[in-house]
Structures are given as structure tokens and as C-alpha cells.
Write a protein that holds these residues in place. Structure first.
Motif, short mmCIF file in Angstrom:
data_model
loop_
_atom_site.label_atom_id
_atom_site.label_comp_id
_atom_site.label_asym_id
_atom_site.label_seq_id
_atom_site.Cartn_x
_atom_site.Cartn_y
_atom_site.Cartn_z
N GLU A 249 -29.16 0.43 -6.08
CA GLU A 249 -28.01 1.50 -6.05
C GLU A 249 -27.01 0.70 -5.22
OE1 GLU A 249 -27.63 4.58 -7.83
OE2 GLU A 249 -29.20 3.80 -8.87
N GLY A 250 -25.64 0.91 -5.53
CA GLY A 250 -24.60 0.26 -4.65
C GLY A 250 -23.54 1.21 -4.81
N ALA A 251 -22.36 0.62 -4.42
CA ALA A 251 -21.10 1.48 -4.56
C ALA A 251 -19.95 0.19 -3.94
CB ALA A 251 -21.08 2.57 -3.30
N VAL A 252 -18.64 0.60 -4.29
CA VAL A 252 -17.59 -0.08 -4.15
C VAL A 252 -16.45 1.08 -3.84
CG1 VAL A 252 -16.39 -0.12 -6.39
CG2 VAL A 252 -15.91 -1.91 -4.99
N ARG A 253 -15.61 0.69 -2.77
CA ARG A 253 -14.67 1.44 -2.14
C ARG A 253 -13.56 0.67 -1.94
NH1 ARG A 253 -12.38 2.63 2.86
NH2 ARG A 253 -12.48 4.72 3.72
N VAL A 254 -12.31 1.08 -2.54
CA VAL A 254 -10.98 0.40 -2.22
C VAL A 254 -10.05 1.35 -1.42
CG1 VAL A 254 -9.14 -0.62 -3.46
CG2 VAL A 254 -11.55 -0.88 -4.25
N GLU A 255 -9.44 0.87 -0.56
CA GLU A 255 -8.37 1.64 0.46
C GLU A 255 -7.16 0.85 0.26
OE1 GLU A 255 -9.88 2.47 4.19
OE2 GLU A 255 -7.94 2.60 5.05
N VAL A 256 -6.02 1.51 -0.25
CA VAL A 256 -4.63 1.11 -0.25
C VAL A 256 -3.76 1.88 0.62
CG1 VAL A 256 -2.87 0.70 -1.95
CG2 VAL A 256 -4.92 0.17 -2.71
N ARG A 257 -3.06 0.85 1.44
CA ARG A 257 -2.11 1.70 2.22
C ARG A 257 -0.77 0.99 2.09
NH1 ARG A 257 -4.83 -0.10 7.79
NH2 ARG A 257 -6.98 0.33 7.34
N GLY A 258 0.12 2.03 2.00
CA GLY A 258 1.48 1.63 1.82
C GLY A 258 2.52 2.60 2.31
N ALA A 259 3.52 2.49 1.67
CA ALA A 259 4.95 3.39 2.09
C ALA A 259 5.53 4.03 0.94
CB ALA A 259 5.91 2.57 2.98
N GLN A 260 5.92 5.28 1.32
CA GLN A 260 6.33 5.86 0.04
C GLN A 260 7.95 5.81 0.02
OE1 GLN A 260 4.58 6.63 -2.20
NE2 GLN A 260 2.82 8.05 -2.05
N HIS A 261 8.66 6.35 -1.14
CA HIS A 261 10.05 6.01 -1.08
C HIS A 261 11.09 6.70 0.17
CE1 HIS A 261 10.32 4.01 -4.53
NE2 HIS A 261 9.51 4.94 -5.42
N ASP A 262 10.32 8.02 0.69
CA ASP A 262 10.80 8.48 1.79
C ASP A 262 10.35 7.98 3.17
OD1 ASP A 262 8.30 9.18 1.97
OD2 ASP A 262 8.50 11.35 2.13
N ALA A 263 9.99 6.62 3.15
CA ALA A 263 9.42 5.83 4.20
C ALA A 263 8.15 6.44 4.89
CB ALA A 263 10.70 5.65 5.23
N SER A 264 7.55 7.68 4.24
CA SER A 264 6.31 8.06 5.03
C SER A 264 5.24 7.24 4.62
CB SER A 264 5.98 9.21 4.44
OG SER A 264 5.84 9.32 2.95
N ARG A 265 4.17 7.09 5.28
CA ARG A 265 2.94 6.09 5.40
C ARG A 265 1.97 6.88 4.52
NH1 ARG A 265 5.26 1.77 6.60
NH2 ARG A 265 3.10 0.80 6.70
N GLU A 266 1.24 6.06 3.52
CA GLU A 266 0.37 6.83 3.01
C GLU A 266 -1.01 5.90 2.71
OE1 GLU A 266 -1.05 9.92 0.40
OE2 GLU A 266 1.13 9.58 0.30
N THR A 267 -2.15 6.59 2.78
CA THR A 267 -3.39 5.81 2.60
C THR A 267 -4.17 6.65 1.48
OG1 THR A 267 -3.36 5.04 4.95
CG2 THR A 267 -5.67 5.24 3.66
N VAL A 268 -4.67 5.74 0.41
CA VAL A 268 -5.29 6.30 -0.79
C VAL A 268 -6.54 5.74 -0.74
CG1 VAL A 268 -3.51 7.52 -1.72
CG2 VAL A 268 -3.68 5.12 -2.32
N VAL A 269 -7.74 6.30 -1.10
CA VAL A 269 -8.98 5.79 -1.18
C VAL A 269 -9.85 6.30 -2.66
CG1 VAL A 269 -11.17 5.47 -0.09
CG2 VAL A 269 -9.19 5.90 1.35
N ILE A 270 -10.54 5.35 -3.24
CA ILE A 270 -11.21 5.59 -4.42
C ILE A 270 -12.29 4.80 -4.30
CG2 ILE A 270 -9.93 3.73 -5.97
CD1 ILE A 270 -10.12 5.90 -7.89
N GLY A 271 -13.36 5.24 -5.07
CA GLY A 271 -14.68 4.32 -4.99
C GLY A 271 -15.55 4.91 -6.42
#
Lengths: 336, 46
Positions: A249-271
Motif C-alpha cells: 500500500e502507498g500514497a502520493v501527496r502533492v502540495e502547491v503553493r502560490g499567489a492569488q490575484h489579490d496577492a494573498s498566499r494559498e497552499t493547496v494539497v491533494i493526494g
């Protein structure tokens, strides 16, 4: 190398293409099973054993095949080069860094022969690129991509995991490639259930190489793999304990960090979590079906690139059994 | 004999220091809120 038909191989049509699956290990069988369920005519090809490279393969063995999926344990580049020169599109689940680099170098060969060569169509790389593209749609500017992986597909994958911890890991950092010792940089990563928390470390993984190609604007791209102390202590030695033949059994996890149009920071994670061979097989099969149906541009193609319909492949992989899970809480910033 | 003992002590100390450096790490803290939510597959044709 010998070939045997599963079902009734026939010259393919877009609705029911004929697809050769090279390598009948756990990942190859999982790929073939999903292709057969989808209605494809599958030609199962027993691959040469590890170290035999392209073996005695003759492109004539696959006459009438629309596409070949490489799932064998040995290096994929030599066989991929011969298939591409014979005019056969190739989908490779290669995950070894050197092998992936060799496959990327076949871009010109694939272009001149008018076929597509999909590099890294397993769980990692493969599903990781599709997930990164899925997350990239949720931020205005992608700045960082971080991948973590747990588990191995079959014995060949386990050997690759073992060797990768003993070699330097690559990471894209502010416009240059950094190489750090394998087994360093411990980070506690949270995967979807039932895997949960695992300590992950740098290793010679191919994900950063391919993700940087897909997201050239990202400032940082890294990948880590889970390991225990025994794995790290023995990484530079031969494997003392034989890997389990059925994978785990295993898993993969991807985390993307970036900026939104209003300059706020966003971190989103999926796996995604599950049997690694099943995850890799579902992605390989979904990619093969999409490539056979939609004919991507000639040359090297990477999952997560804008030249392929990542959403379509990801959706098909889900229908083939990949269960995606999004992290809904407040993602903690890691030190990557 | 004395030299051998010194070599043994030096190697033991070097191993202990290397081990401590190799295994050190920040670790992490579990997420304080939230969890994993399944992403449904797209409906065929969408």
C-alpha cells in the motif's frame, strides 16, 4: 521477449485500440487488467529481466499494435528508442531519474518519427504531475510544488526506492538544480488515510525534473520519499531483505503553493492512497487510452504538461479506481 | 594495543556523531484542523 495475446489482438481503431503492455509484473498486470476492462485489445509482452535492457526485442513483434506501455523493471530508454524509431507511440512508467533523463533525451527522435513518447506515467512521476496540474488551476501563480511518496509497486520498484535513497536528490530552487544527499531533509508528511503521517526524505526521484518542465514558472520544486531508519542506514548497501512480490500500500501527496490575484498566499494539497501498483496501473492505462484516442503532439510528453489533457486523464484514472482526496484544513507551511 | 584502542574510540565517536547528524530532523506537527475529503470523479462526457 515473448508476446501473448490477452483477448483478441487486432489492428486498432480509436474506439478499441490494440495496446501492448511490456512487463508482466504487478504494475504491468494492473495496467493490462484496466485496459482489458475498458475494451482495449491487449498484447501482453513478457519483458527481459532486470539488466537485460532491450533484450532480443524486435519491433516486428508488435506489428499492428497502436501503442506500447512500458512497465518492465529494466531501463525503459533503450526499448523506447527502438519502438519510437519503428513508429510506435510509447507510454513509459519509468521512475528512475537516470532512465527518465535518457527518455527525455529521445524527444528529437520521437519528433522525427512522428510519434508521442509519454515519460513518467505511473504513480510518481505520473499521478503526481496530473495532481499538480489539477491544483495549479486553483491558484493564479504557481510558485512551489512539493511531492511526497510512500510505498512501492513491485520488486523492481522497491529496488529503485532502495537505490534512490542512497543517491543525491535533485530539487529546483530559484532557477537552478540543487543536489542534496539522499536520506537527508526529514519532513513529516501527512498522506490520505490509511497511510497518514510518514517521515519523508530527499532521494533521487524524477518528479522534480518532470514537474519543472511542466511548470517552468515555479521557483521551487522538490520531492521526498518515505523511509524508516533501516531504509536509510542500508541505502548504500545491497538489499538484505527481498522485496515483497506483490508490492504494498502507498500514497502520493502533492502540495502547491502560490499567489492569488489579490496577492494573498494559498497552499493547496491533494493526494491519493491505495495499492501502489493499482494506482500506477490506473494512470498508465488512462494515459494509454487518452493517447490512443487523442493523438498528442509528436515528441516527449509529460503528464501535467499543457500539451495533454490532464483533466481527462485524471478523470479516467479515477474511473479506473484512483481515489483522490483533497486536504480541507489549513495546510501548515513546511520548511521545503 | 593503545593505538588500536584509540582508533576504536575515534571510530565509535565518529559513528555516534554521524548517526546523530543523520537522524536529526525537525519532524513536524499534525494538522490542527481539517482533514481529507474525497474528490468525486467527473461524470463521463463532462
Amino acid at each position: 521477449m515473448t508476446g501473448e495475446a490477452a483477448g483478441s489482438p487486432r489492428s486498432g481503431s480509436p474506439a478499441a485500440p490494440t495496446i501492448a503492455v511490456v512487463g508482466m509484473g504487478v504494475t504491468g498486470r494492473a495496467t493490462a487488467d484496466r485496459l482489458t476492462e475498458h475494451g482495449c485489445a491487449v498484447v501482453s509482452v513478457h519483458a527481459p529481466r532486470l539488466g537485460d535492457e532491450a533484450g532480443s526485442f524486435s519491433p516486428g513483434d508488435l506489428t499492428g499494435v497502436d501503442l506500447a506501455v512500458l512497465c518492465q523493471g529494466a531501463s525503459h530508454a533503450p526499448l523506447a528508442a527502438r519502438l519510437v524509431r519503428a513508429g510506435c507511440p510509447v507510454v513509459s512508467v519509468a521512475d528512475q531519474l537516470d532512465d527518465v533523463d535518457d527518455l527525455l533525451a529521445l524527444d528529437e527522435v520521437a519528433r522525427s518519427n512522428g510519434v508521442a513518447l509519454v515519460v513518467g506515467a505511473g504513480m510518481s512521476p505520473g499521478l503526481s504531475g496530473l495532481l499538480a496540474r489539477h491544483l495549479a488551476a486553483q491558484v493564479a501563480v504557481v510558485e512551489e510544488i512539493h511531492v511526497a511518496v510512500h510505498g512501492t509497486g513491485g520488486p523492481a520498484c522497491a529496488r529503485q526506492h532502495h537505490e534512490s535513497l542512497g543517491r543525491g536528490g535533485i530539487a529546483w530552487h530559484d532557477g537552478e538544480w540543487l543536489e542534496r544527499p539522499g536520506g537527508s531533509g526529514r519532513e513529516l508528511c501527512w498522506f490520505p488515510e490509511p497511510v497518514d503521517a510518514r517521515d519523508c526524505y530527499r532521494a533521487a526521484l524524477a518528479d522534480p525534473r518532470l514537474l519543472q518542465r511542466c511548470f517552468p514558472q515555479a521557483r521551487r520544486v522538490s520531492a521526498r520519499v518515505s523511509a524508516n531508519r533501516r531504509d536509510r542506514l542500508t541505502a548504500r548497501l545491497p538489499m538484505f531483505i527481498p522485496p515483497r512480490s506483490g508490492g504494498d500500500e502507498g500514497a502520493v501527496r502533492v502540495e502547491v503553493r502560490g499567489a492569488q490575484h489579490d496577492a494573498s498566499r494559498e497552499t493547496v494539497v491533494i493526494g491519493a492512497a491505495g495499492r501502489v501498483a493499482d494506482l500506477a496501473g490506473a494512470v498508465a492505462a488512462a494515459t494509454a487510452v487518452e493517447v490512443a484516442a487523442r493523438q498528442p503532439p509528436d515528441g516527449v510528453v509529460v503528464l501535467g504538461d499543457t500539451t495533454v489533457d490532464a483533466a481527462a486523464i485524471l478523470g479516467r484514472a479515477q474511473r479506473f479506481g484512483v481515489v483522490l482526496q483533497e486536504f480541507t484544513g489549513l495546510a501548515r507551511a513546511t520548511a521545503w | 594495543m593503545k593505538a588500536l584502542r584509540r582508533i576504536f574510540v575515534a571510530l565509535t565517536m565518529a559513528g555516534a556523531i554521524a548517526g546523530a547528524l543523520r537522524f536529526r530532523g525537525k519532524g513536524g506537527v499534525p494538522p490542527q484542523q481539517g482533514g481529507w475529503r474525497e474528490v468525486p470523479p467527473p461524470t463521463p462526457g463532462s
